[in-house]
Design an enzyme around this catalytic site. Structure first.
Site, mmCIF file in Angstrom:
data_model
loop_
_atom_site.group_PDB
_atom_site.id
_atom_site.type_symbol
_atom_site.label_atom_id
_atom_site.label_comp_id
_atom_site.label_asym_id
_atom_site.label_seq_id
_atom_site.Cartn_x
_atom_site.Cartn_y
_atom_site.Cartn_z
ATOM 1 N N CYS A 227 0.831 -1.215 0.000
ATOM 2 C CA CYS A 227 0.000 0.000 0.000
ATOM 3 C C CYS A 227 0.860 1.257 0.000
ATOM 4 O O CYS A 227 0.955 1.968 -0.992
ATOM 5 C CB CYS A 227 -0.901 0.013 1.227
ATOM 6 S SG CYS A 227 -2.246 -1.164 1.165
ATOM 7 N N GLU B 30 4.004 1.467 2.247
ATOM 8 C CA GLU B 30 5.076 1.210 3.191
ATOM 9 C C GLU B 30 6.454 1.432 2.568
ATOM 10 O O GLU B 30 6.825 0.741 1.630
ATOM 11 C CB GLU B 30 4.984 -0.227 3.706
ATOM 12 C CG GLU B 30 3.641 -0.592 4.318
ATOM 13 C CD GLU B 30 2.722 -1.322 3.369
ATOM 14 O OE1 GLU B 30 2.286 -0.686 2.378
ATOM 15 O OE2 GLU B 30 2.442 -2.501 3.591
#
Length: 837
Positions: A433, A435
């Site tokens: 996502c 990170e």
């Protein structure tokens, strides 16, 4: 945008990919189980390598019509293989329902079910999930049962969430990696207390890497066979070239851009075959692939159009990767997401701008195929060319929810704060996502858990209870608090308790993977594993983290702000009144439903009551007048207090310091507690603030809360304001979010904004979006992404999914086809605030 239309080849590949619902295939599960039965007395890392070897040597190979990049994960397009070594009981329980889901449907035959029931018997008591459960405290399991957090991502599946050293394989091939492992094996000091264990690891690397080389050579032979039968001369020549490519890579260094693309894909496919962890992210693709692109395109041995078509083929191929999750997990990961994050731009390790022609070509490929994968992103710093910003804005305007935008000026120092060197921090990519990770050097265990911050506040307000179950600490009855500081202190204590349980859960799963599912193939492509003689699961990577994310920042912030303002400062509400209305869901019964026509959540009474309340509030702010006109009806009184909580206190998302500071503190309470802990691999925990789409199911386990949220409603997603509460426009919302301490949330933060398409029209619209991003990043925001679509289109897509089957939207840290999502997630997207400049 130039060249917006795809070729007939690419369109044909896309059409074939989405022709049917994906099937469940059993070949891998059967081959894996057969291998495990043959290697019962061998070390686990060797067993893993031998099983991987058997799968790669015996799985069915497919070259699909008109493919230029080959290598299948399953026989059918988007088909899913199974990984019973991680978990399997949930799948057997759901055999008869996976084709009936409202989202993420799969087909499985009766014959496959019969075979799998026998296969799964072997794995009884042997899975990573079962071992992890044994390592958890009973209090930990109780906390998960009530929805305080979930570690289902790795609890049921492989770890994933990594970007390997693609550059190394492209430069030296697996022949070079095999030689490296063989040299280390010969050089082992037999007096080393870990020599035997290290030797097993090196042997497993050699077995695994050779298996991938053989997998590629099997494709070379298949391509030759198909070429011999092919009557179309152009396709015959393509197949012959594919055969040559597969004969050379990934065993040897790539010699050109086509071979580099093919080698990259073999790596990607093989990682997915070894383990079903998602978020296997290509990382800085425009950096490690550019030398091959430059050599062919810039120097004239391949046209720009030919190179673009190869990229487009590769982009389609990335959408062929798929996995099946248990039905509960699909609520947090809706839309068949695989989170293969590919990022362009940013800066070099020397601190120079890294933008190159391939950066633009990657964005063009996403515009061409209009598919959810790869999850394309862009790194931005103060020297990012305006042309790249506007190219990215063009892709955003298409409405795919991509690219996501990331701020070098926040992420690089955030990584340095976690012990990453400056050069490595400058070379970060994004995993899954949102990170940040240093590709090829990190085992980050990102997305290690969803932590329900609002549930912890709810438990605090109920003195450690969830209903009739004690799940937390006794920190005092709500009505006993004499000041806001007392309430905040109780929340901090409760947070300490639940984070400690979260750490136990994450570490239990971590240890279980190390014992039962080491990944030698994945490990051989991450720095220091071969040097240390350790798998990733043993701490072989240079950098080791565990990254759980907090969900519900805005809800907790607004809830605390409402209590502070209305109870302790203005004294318009007592804690007794608050406790009563929260307990009866503001008089709306126990559950809430979503109104599909408005995208908002209602009970039967809510629409009528809200209308009455708004009329009265427009006339007077005096509760006495309100009560007189409503005759003290419990439902309307509860709704009155609810509207007071919503409208009577400042809200996060409007650039109001008092509300934003409370939200900032709420996030810090979680983040500072998480970062205190260590993991079994010798690394530290680092917090993130993002939900994937888990904000929807996490809301289902929360009762009514002081932010005015009804029981069962979704939490705010990411670090975004609560939908509808951000009333002062997009810039105000961005200013609020930027006030959070994004540096401490080094596992990533996520901000969604939704714009009406008219807001981005023309060149002015592109320039405005680029300026908005730069302004937000100047204020130290970490990440932002945009849905560019109007609410009416989304409603039509709900009502007529066949007509809108190609509609791609941003869900959270990923994009997905809108019609593939569960309705609850669709409704959450519809309800998000629609911005205009």
């Amino acid at each position: 945008m130039r060249n917006i239309e795809v070729s007939n080849r690419i369109q044909g590949l896309i059409d074939e990919l989405y022709r049917n619902d994906p099937p469940v295939e059993i070949e891998r599960a059967c081959l894996l189980t057969e291998s495990y039965k043959q290697t019962e007395n061998q070390p686990m890392v060797i067993r893993r390598a031998r099983a991987f070897e058997k799968i790669m040597n015996e799985m069915t190979l497919v070259i699909r019509p008109n493919e230029l990049i080959v290598g299948n994960f399953a026989v059918s397009p988007r088909g899913v293989q199974l990984f019973p070594e991680f978990s399997n009981k949930w799948l057997e329980d759901e055999f008869d329902s996976i084709n009936k889901r409202t989202g993420d449907r799969f087909f499985i035959s009766d014959e496959s079910k019969k075979i799998l029931r026998e296969v799964f018997k072997y794995w009884d008591g042997k899975t990573t999930q079962e071992l992890a459960t044994q390592y958890m405290y009973s209090e930990t399991i109780t906390a998960m049962d009530v929805g305080a957090f979930t570690v289902g991502n790795y609890y049921f599946n492989g770890v994933g969430h990594i970007s390997v050293d693609y550059r190394k394989v492209l430069q030296i091939g697996f022949k070079g990696i095999i030689a490296e492992a063989a040299t280390a094996l010969v050089a082992l000091d037999k007096g080393d207390p870990d020599a035997v264990k290290k030797s097993h690891f090196y042997e497993s690397v050699i077995i695994s890497a050779n298996a991938v080389v053989n997998y590629a050579k099997r494709f070379a032979k298949l391509a030759q066979i198909e070429a011999a039968k092919e009557t179309n001369n152009q396709r015959k020549q393509e197949l012959l070239q594919i055969a040559k490519n597969c004969e050379n890579v990934p065993e040897n260094p790539a010699r050109n851009f086509w071979e580099a693309c093919q080698s990259f894909w073999f790596i990607q496919a093989a990682i997915q075959i070894e383990s079903n962890g998602h978020s296997i992210s290509p990382g800085r693709f425009d950096q490690y692939m550019f030398p091959y692109y430059e050599a062919c395109v810039i120097n004239g041995t391949m046209s720009e159009e030919q190179a673009q078509e190869l990229l487009d083929c590769l982009w389609v191929k990335l959408n062929d990767v798929n996995k099946i999750r248990d039905e509960a997990s699909t609520k947090g990961f809706g839309g068949y997401p695989m989170f293969q994050n590919l990022i362009v731009g940013g800066q070099t390790v020397c601190g120079r701008d890294a933008t190159n022609p391939l950066s633009y070509a990657c964005l063009t490929a996403s515009a061409h195929v209009k598919l959810p994968q790869p999850s394309i992103s862009i790194r931005v710093w103060n020297k990012t060319p305006q042309s790249l910003m506007e190219k990215a804005a063009e892709v955003t305007r298409i409405g795919l929810g991509m690219p996501a935008w990331y701020n070098d000026e926040v992420i690089i120092p955030a990584l340095e704060n976690r012990g990453v060197s400056l050069n490595d921090a400058r070379d970060y990519c994004i995993i899954g996502c949102v990170e940040p990770q240093v590709g090829g050097k990190t085992e980050g265990w990102h997305d290690a858990a969803f932590f329900n911050m609002l549930k912890v506040l709810e438990v605090t307000l109920n003195n450690g209870m969830d209903g009739h179950v004690k799940v937390g600490l006794e920190t005092g009855d709500l009505t006993s608090f004499q000041s806001y500081n007392e309430l905040e202190k109780a929340y901090r204590k409760q947070m300490e308790w639940f984070v400690k349980l979260l750490v136990n859960a994450d570490n239990a799963v971590d240890v279980a993977h190390g014992e039962r599912a080491p990944l030698p193939f994945l490990s051989c492509m991450v720095d220091n594993c071969i040097a240390k003689g350790k798998t990733l699961q043993e701490g072989g990577a240079q950098y080791n983290f565990t990254g759980p994310q907090g969900v519900g920042v805005a809800n907790v912030g607004d809830a605390l702000m409402a209590i502070k303002t209305l109870v302790f400062e203005q004294k318009k509400l007592t804690l007794t009144q608050l406790k009563e209305v929260l307990g009866n869901n503001f008089g709306h019964g126990k559950t809430c439903a979503v109104d599909s026509t408005t995208g908002t959540q209602q009970t039967d009474l809510e629409a009528l009551v809200a209308q009455v309340v708004q009329q009265i509030l427009a006339q007077t702010n005096k509760s006495e007048t309100y009560k007189a006109q409503t005759n003290n009806n419990d439902s309307t009184e509860g709704e009155y207090i609810r509207q007071m909580l919503i409208n009577g206190a400042p809200k996060y998302g409007n650039d109001l310091d008092e509300a934003d500071d409370i939200a900032r503190e709420a996030a810090l309470i979680y983040c500072t507690e998480v970062q205190r802990y260590k993991n079994p691999r010798g690394g530290c925990f680092q917090p993130g603030l993002y939900p994937v789409s888990a904000n929807v199911p996490m809301g289902l386990v929360c009762g009514a809360t002081p932010d005015g949220r009804l029981a069962g409603q979704p939490l705010a997603e990411g670090v975004s304001p609560i939908s509808g509460y951000d009333k002062n426009g997009p810039t105000a919302a961005l200013n609020s979010v930027a006030k959070l301490d994004h540096h401490i949330a080094s596992n990533g933060t996520l901000l969604n904004q939704k714009f009406h398409p008219s807001a981005l029209s023309g060149q002015e619209g592109l320039a405005n979006l680029a300026a908005l991003v730069r302004g937000y990043f100047d204020h130290k925001g970490m990440h932002v992404q945009f849905n560019v679509i109007d609410r009416e289109t989304l409603r039509k897509a709900q009502q007529d999914p066949e007509r809108y089957k190609n509609l791609v939207v941003r869900v959270a840290g990923y994009s997905a086809h809108f019609v593939s999502l569960d309705k609850s997630i669709q409704d959450d997207i519809i309800s998000r605030t629609e911005q205009l400049f």
